[in-house]
Motif scaffolding. Structure first.
Motif, PDB file in Angstrom:
ATOM      1  N   PRO A  39       0.834  -1.200   0.000  1.00  0.00           N
ATOM      2  CA  PRO A  39       0.000   0.000   0.000  1.00  0.00           C
ATOM      3  C   PRO A  39       0.868   1.250   0.000  1.00  0.00           C
ATOM      4  CG  PRO A  39      -0.754  -1.564   1.657  1.00  0.00           C
ATOM      5  CD  PRO A  39       0.553  -2.078   1.127  1.00  0.00           C
ATOM      6  N   ARG A  40       0.363   2.319  -0.603  1.00  0.00           N
ATOM      7  CA  ARG A  40       1.111   3.571  -0.726  1.00  0.00           C
ATOM      8  C   ARG A  40       1.632   4.066   0.624  1.00  0.00           C
ATOM      9  NH1 ARG A  40       1.683   6.580  -4.944  1.00  0.00           N
ATOM     10  NH2 ARG A  40      -0.034   5.623  -6.042  1.00  0.00           N
ATOM     11  N   ARG A  41       0.904   3.825   1.685  1.00  0.00           N
ATOM     12  CA  ARG A  41       1.314   4.321   3.003  1.00  0.00           C
ATOM     13  C   ARG A  41       2.454   3.510   3.627  1.00  0.00           C
ATOM     14  NH1 ARG A  41      -3.330   1.683   3.322  1.00  0.00           N
ATOM     15  NH2 ARG A  41      -3.534  -0.036   4.764  1.00  0.00           N
ATOM     16  N   ASP A  42       2.719   2.310   3.105  1.00  0.00           N
ATOM     17  CA  ASP A  42       3.809   1.496   3.642  1.00  0.00           C
ATOM     18  C   ASP A  42       5.160   2.093   3.251  1.00  0.00           C
ATOM     19  OD1 ASP A  42       1.926  -0.201   4.640  1.00  0.00           O
ATOM     20  OD2 ASP A  42       2.596  -1.964   3.535  1.00  0.00           O
ATOM     21  N   PRO A  43       6.107   2.086   4.173  1.00  0.00           N
ATOM     22  CA  PRO A  43       7.439   2.607   3.829  1.00  0.00           C
ATOM     23  C   PRO A  43       8.198   1.608   2.950  1.00  0.00           C
ATOM     24  CG  PRO A  43       7.458   1.684   6.031  1.00  0.00           C
ATOM     25  CD  PRO A  43       6.022   1.630   5.549  1.00  0.00           C
ATOM     26  N   PRO A  44       9.229   2.094   2.260  1.00  0.00           N
ATOM     27  CA  PRO A  44      10.084   1.157   1.520  1.00  0.00           C
ATOM     28  C   PRO A  44      10.726   0.169   2.495  1.00  0.00           C
ATOM     29  CG  PRO A  44      10.525   3.422   0.864  1.00  0.00           C
ATOM     30  CD  PRO A  44       9.632   3.476   2.080  1.00  0.00           C
ATOM     31  N   PRO A  45      11.257  -0.928   1.984  1.00  0.00           N
ATOM     32  CA  PRO A  45      11.911  -1.899   2.863  1.00  0.00           C
ATOM     33  C   PRO A  45      13.149  -1.272   3.501  1.00  0.00           C
ATOM     34  CG  PRO A  45      12.419  -2.402   0.605  1.00  0.00           C
ATOM     35  CD  PRO A  45      11.401  -1.293   0.581  1.00  0.00           C
ATOM     36  N   PRO A  46      13.652  -1.874   4.564  1.00  0.00           N
ATOM     37  CA  PRO A  46      14.865  -1.333   5.182  1.00  0.00           C
ATOM     38  C   PRO A  46      16.090  -1.525   4.283  1.00  0.00           C
ATOM     39  CG  PRO A  46      14.247  -3.407   6.220  1.00  0.00           C
ATOM     40  CD  PRO A  46      13.145  -3.057   5.249  1.00  0.00           C
ATOM     41  N   ALA A  47      17.125  -0.753   4.572  1.00  0.00           N
ATOM     42  CA  ALA A  47      18.408  -0.943   3.882  1.00  0.00           C
ATOM     43  C   ALA A  47      18.849  -2.388   4.094  1.00  0.00           C
ATOM     44  CB  ALA A  47      19.438   0.036   4.418  1.00  0.00           C
ATOM     45  N   ALA A  48      19.603  -2.907   3.152  1.00  0.00           N
ATOM     46  CA  ALA A  48      19.996  -4.313   3.229  1.00  0.00           C
ATOM     47  C   ALA A  48      21.382  -4.522   2.644  1.00  0.00           C
ATOM     48  CB  ALA A  48      18.984  -5.169   2.462  1.00  0.00           C
ATOM     49  N   ASP A  49      22.062  -5.543   3.163  1.00  0.00           N
ATOM     50  CA  ASP A  49      23.290  -6.004   2.531  1.00  0.00           C
ATOM     51  C   ASP A  49      22.857  -6.850   1.341  1.00  0.00           C
ATOM     52  OD1 ASP A  49      25.123  -4.902   4.358  1.00  0.00           O
ATOM     53  OD2 ASP A  49      24.834  -6.585   5.719  1.00  0.00           O
ATOM     54  N   ALA A  50      23.492  -6.647   0.189  1.00  0.00           N
ATOM     55  CA  ALA A  50      23.064  -7.359  -1.011  1.00  0.00           C
ATOM     56  C   ALA A  50      24.261  -7.842  -1.811  1.00  0.00           C
ATOM     57  CB  ALA A  50      22.198  -6.450  -1.871  1.00  0.00           C
ATOM     58  N   ALA A  51      24.063  -8.984  -2.464  1.00  0.00           N
ATOM     59  CA  ALA A  51      25.101  -9.539  -3.327  1.00  0.00           C
ATOM     60  C   ALA A  51      24.449 -10.363  -4.427  1.00  0.00           C
ATOM     61  CB  ALA A  51      26.055 -10.418  -2.528  1.00  0.00           C
ATOM     62  N   VAL A  52      25.016 -10.283  -5.624  1.00  0.00           N
ATOM     63  CA  VAL A  52      24.593 -11.154  -6.713  1.00  0.00           C
ATOM     64  C   VAL A  52      25.247 -12.509  -6.458  1.00  0.00           C
ATOM     65  CG1 VAL A  52      24.711 -11.577  -9.201  1.00  0.00           C
ATOM     66  CG2 VAL A  52      24.307  -9.256  -8.335  1.00  0.00           C
TER      67      VAL A  52
END
Length: 122
Positions: A39-52
């Motif tokens: 939903p529009r009111r939900d915040p984006p996900p938290p920052a994350a460690d990411a790797a391919v």
């Protein structure tokens, strides 16, 4: 309904293009989608460690990179975190087909490639 997820940082995208030259005519390579629309009111996900951590190409116009978020490629809905890397829109291919491609299997990389992602709504 908007989608929240993570945008791929431009420097990470450029680095990945050098490692994985797009096989198909349309380079996508811009975000990691979440498991579901928010939903529009939900915040984006938290920052994350990411790797391919993997790669898949069906040989028919679709290529995707598997991404581990905080150490896991498993999305909450049972599918796989990924970046749709390249596709051939002239063949009717769509980014949403990446989920089916990865469910059929993917090749793990010899070593993970760290990438920078930014939480976003798109």
């Amino acid at each position: 309904m908007p989608v929240t997820g993570w945008k791929l940082a431009p420097a990470s995208r450029e680095f990945l293009v050098d490692i994985f030259p797009p096989r198909w005519r349309d380079l996508v390579g811009d975000h990691v989608p979440p498991a579901a629309r928010a939903p529009r009111r939900d915040p984006p996900p938290p920052a994350a460690d990411a790797a391919v951590i993997g790669h898949a190409d069906d040989g028919e116009g679709l290529e995707a990179l598997v991404v581990a978020i905080n150490g896991s490629a498993d999305r909450p809905d049972g599918s796989i975190f990924h970046i749709t890397w390249s596709l051939d829109r002239e063949k009717g291919r769509k980014a949403s087909e990446s989920n089916m491609l990865l469910a059929a299997g993917w090749r793990p990389l010899a070593a993970p490639i760290a990438i920078e992602l930014t939480p976003a709504r798109f």
